[in-house]
Design a protein around this motif. Structure first.
Motif, mmCIF file in Angstrom:
data_model
loop_
_atom_site.group_PDB
_atom_site.id
_atom_site.type_symbol
_atom_site.label_atom_id
_atom_site.label_comp_id
_atom_site.label_asym_id
_atom_site.label_seq_id
_atom_site.Cartn_x
_atom_site.Cartn_y
_atom_site.Cartn_z
ATOM 1 N N GLN A 1 46.141 46.202 41.669
ATOM 2 C CA GLN A 1 46.865 45.463 42.695
ATOM 3 C C GLN A 1 45.897 45.088 43.812
ATOM 4 O O GLN A 1 45.151 45.943 44.303
ATOM 5 N N LYS B 1 46.185 45.589 35.446
ATOM 6 C CA LYS B 1 45.451 44.892 36.499
ATOM 7 C C LYS B 1 45.602 45.639 37.822
ATOM 8 O O LYS B 1 46.695 46.061 38.179
ATOM 9 N N ASN C 1 50.971 47.718 33.349
ATOM 10 C CA ASN C 1 50.210 46.707 34.077
ATOM 11 C C ASN C 1 48.831 47.292 34.374
ATOM 12 O O ASN C 1 48.694 48.188 35.200
#
Length: 62
Positions: free
Chosen positions: A9, A7, A5
């Motif tokens: 947070q 991206k 992931n």
């Protein structure tokens, strides 16, 4: 295979100072305080914008 992931947070914050700092105008003023060239370009843009509307006002016979 596990998918990464990439991206970031986002942290959830609802404090007044965070909401104030998210305003576009605040970001522009912070950037203008760090950049002399940006400050000059913004001032020149405002003057040209006002001069254009003054020209239109005089052209309309006001």
């Amino acid at each position: 295979m596990k998918k990464q992931n990439s991206k970031p947070q986002l942290k959830e914050s609802s404090s007044i100072s965070d909401l104030f700092r998210m305003q576009t105008e605040v970001g522009l003023l912070e950037s203008m305080s760090r950049s002399k060239a940006l400050t000059i370009m913004v001032i020149a843009g405002i003057l040209l914008f006002c001069g254009f509307f003054y020209f239109l006002f005089k052209l309309a016979g006001g």
